[in-house]
Design a protein around this motif. Sequence first.
Motif, PDB file in Angstrom:
ATOM      1  N   GLU A 174     -12.662 -25.865 -10.388  1.00  0.00           N
ATOM      2  CA  GLU A 174     -12.066 -26.735 -11.395  1.00  0.00           C
ATOM      3  C   GLU A 174     -11.727 -28.060 -10.738  1.00  0.00           C
ATOM      4  OE1 GLU A 174      -8.281 -25.501 -13.643  1.00  0.00           O
ATOM      5  OE2 GLU A 174      -7.558 -27.010 -12.221  1.00  0.00           O
ATOM      6  N   THR A 175     -11.892 -29.154 -11.479  1.00  0.00           N
ATOM      7  CA  THR A 175     -11.327 -30.420 -11.027  1.00  0.00           C
ATOM      8  C   THR A 175     -10.582 -31.058 -12.182  1.00  0.00           C
ATOM      9  OG1 THR A 175     -11.732 -32.403  -9.708  1.00  0.00           O
ATOM     10  CG2 THR A 175     -13.258 -31.988 -11.533  1.00  0.00           C
ATOM     11  N   CYS A 176      -9.923 -32.176 -11.891  1.00  0.00           N
ATOM     12  CA  CYS A 176      -9.119 -32.891 -12.889  1.00  0.00           C
ATOM     13  C   CYS A 176      -9.622 -34.331 -12.974  1.00  0.00           C
ATOM     14  CB  CYS A 176      -7.648 -32.887 -12.510  1.00  0.00           C
ATOM     15  SG  CYS A 176      -6.966 -31.247 -12.217  1.00  0.00           S
ATOM     16  N   PRO A 177      -9.519 -34.949 -14.150  1.00  0.00           N
ATOM     17  CA  PRO A 177     -10.041 -36.314 -14.302  1.00  0.00           C
ATOM     18  C   PRO A 177      -9.442 -37.329 -13.335  1.00  0.00           C
ATOM     19  CG  PRO A 177      -9.693 -35.331 -16.461  1.00  0.00           C
ATOM     20  CD  PRO A 177      -9.112 -34.377 -15.456  1.00  0.00           C
ATOM     21  N   HIS A 178      -8.185 -37.150 -12.930  1.00  0.00           N
ATOM     22  CA  HIS A 178      -7.610 -38.157 -12.038  1.00  0.00           C
ATOM     23  C   HIS A 178      -8.280 -38.158 -10.664  1.00  0.00           C
ATOM     24  CE1 HIS A 178      -4.801 -34.648 -12.243  1.00  0.00           C
ATOM     25  NE2 HIS A 178      -4.771 -34.727 -10.931  1.00  0.00           N
ATOM     26  N   TYR A 179      -8.904 -37.048 -10.272  1.00  0.00           N
ATOM     27  CA  TYR A 179      -9.637 -37.041  -9.006  1.00  0.00           C
ATOM     28  C   TYR A 179     -11.024 -37.672  -9.144  1.00  0.00           C
ATOM     29  CZ  TYR A 179      -5.947 -33.839  -7.645  1.00  0.00           C
ATOM     30  OH  TYR A 179      -4.720 -33.286  -7.381  1.00  0.00           O
ATOM     31  N   LEU A 180     -11.436 -37.952 -10.368  1.00  0.00           N
ATOM     32  CA  LEU A 180     -12.746 -38.533 -10.635  1.00  0.00           C
ATOM     33  C   LEU A 180     -12.686 -40.032 -10.930  1.00  0.00           C
ATOM     34  CD1 LEU A 180     -13.965 -35.687 -12.999  1.00  0.00           C
ATOM     35  CD2 LEU A 180     -14.666 -36.020 -10.621  1.00  0.00           C
ATOM     36  N   LEU A 181     -11.541 -40.505 -11.414  1.00  0.00           N
ATOM     37  CA  LEU A 181     -11.420 -41.903 -11.837  1.00  0.00           C
ATOM     38  C   LEU A 181     -10.476 -42.728 -10.969  1.00  0.00           C
ATOM     39  CD1 LEU A 181     -11.262 -41.519 -15.732  1.00  0.00           C
ATOM     40  CD2 LEU A 181     -13.237 -42.093 -14.317  1.00  0.00           C
TER      41      LEU A 181
END
Length: 481
Positions: A264-271
């Motif tokens: 799982e990842t979270c959007p804040h780690y992507l943006l």
Amino acid sequence: MTELVISNARIVNADGTSTGHILITHGRIEAIVDAAEAVPAADRVIDAQGRAVIPGGIDGHCHVAQITGRFRTLDDYATTSSAALWGGTTTIMDFGIPRDSSETPLEAARNKSELAREARCDVALHGSVISWDETVPAQLDALAGMGIRSVKMYMTNRGGTMSDNDTVLKVMKEMKRLDGLTYIHAEHDAMIVDCTEEHAAKGEIGIEHLHETRPELAEEASVQEVLAMAEYIGTPVYFVHQSTPGAVDLVTDARGRGVEAYSETCPHYLLLDDGVYASRFPEWFACCPPMRSAETVAALKERFASGTIHTASSDHSCYDLTQKRERTDDIRQMPHGLPGVETRMPSAFTALVETAGEGLSVSDAVLQRFVELFSAGPARINALPGKGAIVPGFDADLVIFDPAESRVVDGAALHMGTDFSPFDGKELRGWPEVVVSGGRVVLDADGFHDPGAVGRLVARAAQADARQGLVAPAPLAGKAV
């Protein structure tokens, strides 16, 4: 008479795209009629006008009314579930984490079950075990009887929520017996404690140094260790909020050896990257793991688009800036966690289309990948009956949106019960225009329509059912579906 029809829909499931009219009755999808046919009569018809219609989102990682040490998140189920609906999420999954040694895992889950009675959308729960004793197996049996078939454990947070390796191993064995799923927060505690102490000795312990005290290696070392335990036992394991490509690759390699493991990842780690800790308001980004380097973010986004990451969750934790700013001088004393249940859809979608290089016209393949991350994957992995797809018989949880529409985030104008967003000022694509939850239209052009405390506590199936694909719901009493 059919209660609701979504006509002229571009129906996007994880495994394909079609066009048609979606018929909804008694909270479920009654039928799908070919778009070439006349629009069926109904109490209400919403014309999708060819826009994308996707299954309602499932946020597998939320913390609602959570007590951690001396801090409590400021939300309740009414607030967080409403914010979820505003953001196109129709099912949230929360954790029954013992607030301290006086509360057992079973008591923590039961307390959350009571609080969830105020939910506006459906809720499912994970259990949590901090320390092992002879009562834990019976408590896990009771949790499974409540439909709670996953247990979260933390590999860090010494003196708080951390579980030692003996506890993790024993709980994993019990979850194998119960055909359940182990959730893991993977950060190597000894490395983090040592690194934090070294920075404290140099006076570098304020929020601007958060990313330096929790290195990528600490996450990856913990993932590797837990994967070894899961492989030894032969039990499935799910890693929350992975923030590095190395951690994801370890899971991918383990899956190649036959380990049932999920990333799982979270959007804040992507943006967002670790440059935020040098910004004017670094406290907006206090979370664990922290944001990573720009190079790491770029590589993580590639995994997100390629299919080696399985779900996108928010890790929603509703603190406000007053709480965040109380001890920005010492990261060991401040609350960590970010609000995100309402912005999960546009932030995850933006990250995906950016990485795929999609323009205003988004391909079916990218939309299907988004549905997998946003809804179908969380539904299947967590064995949630009737969730994750637009097919007859499944729950009528639907989102209509225009993939080309963008909005600028105003954290203070969101509905999560706090006064900021880590995406404040960012332009994001993929906001919901119409949201249907359990057959009720809760968001449309006229605004939000509070359905009241109608959310159900969803009992999950066993992992054996999840391995077969999406789990169908039980038939409605007295009505064939």
